[in-house]
Design a protein around this motif. Structure first.
Motif: not given
Ligand SMILES: Cc1cn([C@H]2C[C@H](O)[C@@H](COP(=O)(O)OP(=O)(O)O[C@H]3O[C@H](C)C(=O)[C@H](O)[C@H]3O)O2)c(=O)[nH]c1=O
Length: 351
Positions: A64-77
């Motif tokens: 979950a931590v990795f996913l949060d970082e990925l989503f804060s790095e990129h604004d996925f549509y």
């Protein structure tokens, strides 16, 4: 450029979806998130790996931590979620792996998306790619799974996929996250890991190994060419209605034993072996525990509402599939005896 996250993009179905989106939509940037467990293979995407609108990210949706970082790095549509443990036999011997990836992993992904999209949730889309196995099994030959069919999962695999479908619907109902779900029948085609019926049989015929048919081979599956599934996902992602579920299927039912015999016939022809050579390899083995009798799906909603129908006849699809395996024996050898063989040997008993 819209960023789209496709999970499980190095797997069988995922790689076909990634290829379709990367090549059809230069206006999207496709991020392929894959943990590269035994069935994920970047060889499946060699032809598009250098595309300007493609990025591979190695990571596990259980983190979950990795996913949060990925989503804060990129604004996925949008997210197209295919990452899953998918083999029913493995779910019988190791159910927790399925609970972790399919249930916890999906919950983590929904949470990461919800947090990242909180200010404009309605402008995003979470697409969950699921299976017809959530509906259970059919006995009456006139019955088909509809989108309204009650869930009745019977294996740890299908129960984990049913749970993830429910979680996605819960995030839609509770938090108003825009979602679509599709439930598809059995896929076949290039890059299919040789633990599943069709590639396993092709591989064993090539190597003169026994062809293990579970029980009496009377179980029925509906088969769809994987590129037709990828096209259906494209259509649903772009035109599907928020909150809706769509069934996807080939309307192409086969008893396992008839399908195996057909494959034997095709392989004998391709390999110039006398008729009947491959069929002699057929072995009836102990049945799968809780083996679902028949899956058959009604994809009328997808046809009438979104205009999707399968494009390939089964004969054509099987021909393409067999030709692909014959032309890509190195891919197969790398999995069964070469570079990736440790996964194959560890996870699969090599039948
Ligand atoms: C591997 C194998 C399978 N079988 C039988 C068992 C099934 O009745 C049929 C197909 O088996 P397979 O494991 O290829 O696929 P399903 O269990 O139908 O499930 C597949 O289709 C759904 C939709 C998904 O959602 C699953 O992810 C996908 O794996 O052949 C045999 O008889 N011998 C074998 O060696």
């Amino acid at each position: 450029m819209k960023k789209i996250l496709i999970t499980g993009g190095a797997g069988f179905i995922g790689s076909h979806v990634v290829r379709r989106f990367v090549t059809t939509y230069p206006e999207y940037h496709i991020f392929n998130l894959d943990a590269l467990t035994y069935a994920g293979n970047l060889e499946n995407l060699r032809d598009i790996e250098n595309s300007a609108n493609y990025t591979f990210v190695k990571g596990d949706i259980v983190d979950a931590v990795f996913l949060d970082e990925l989503f804060s790095e990129h604004d996925f549509y949008g997210v197209i979620h295919l990452a899953a443990e998918s083999h029913v036999d493995r779910s019988i011997t190791d159910p927790m792996a399925f609970v972790m990836t399919n249930v916890i992993g999906t919950a983590n992904l929904l949470n990461a998306a919800k947090k990242s999209w909180k200010d404009n949730l309605a402008e995003h889309l979470f697409y969950h790619v699921s299976t017809d196995e959530v509906y259970g099994e059919l006995h009456d030959p006139n019955e088909f799974f509809l989108e309204t069919t009650k869930y009745d999962p019977r294996s740890p695999y299908s129960a984990s996929k049913a749970s993830s479908d429910h979680l996605v619907r819960a995030y839609h109902n509770t938090y108003k996250m825009p979602v679509v779900i599709s439930n598809c029948s059995n896929n076949y085609g290039p890059n299919h890991f040789p633990e599943k019926l069709i590639p396993l049989m092709i591989n064993n015929i090539l190597n003169n190994k026994p062809l293990p048919v579970y029980g009496k081979g009377e179980n029925i599956r509906d088969w769809l060419f994987v590129e037709d599934h990828a096209r259906a996902i494209d259509v649903i992602f772009h035109k599907g209605k928020n909150g809706e579920t769509y069934n996807i299927g080939g309307h192409n039912e086969w008893k396992n034993i008839d399908l195996v015999k057909l494959l034997c016939q095709i392989m004998d022809e391709k390999l110039n072996r006398p008729e009947g050579t491959s069929a002699r390899l057929i072995h009836y083995v102990t049945d799968r525990a809780g083996h679902d009798l028949r899956y058959a799906i009604d994809a009328t909603k997808l046809k009438t509402e979104l205009g999707w129908v399968p494009s390939l006849q089964f004969a054509e699809g099987l021909e393409k599939t067999v030709n692909w395996y014959l032309a890509n024996q190195e891919w197969l050898d790398n999995i069964t005896s070469g570079a990736y063989s440790h996964y194959y040997e560890e996870m699969y008993d090599g039948r």
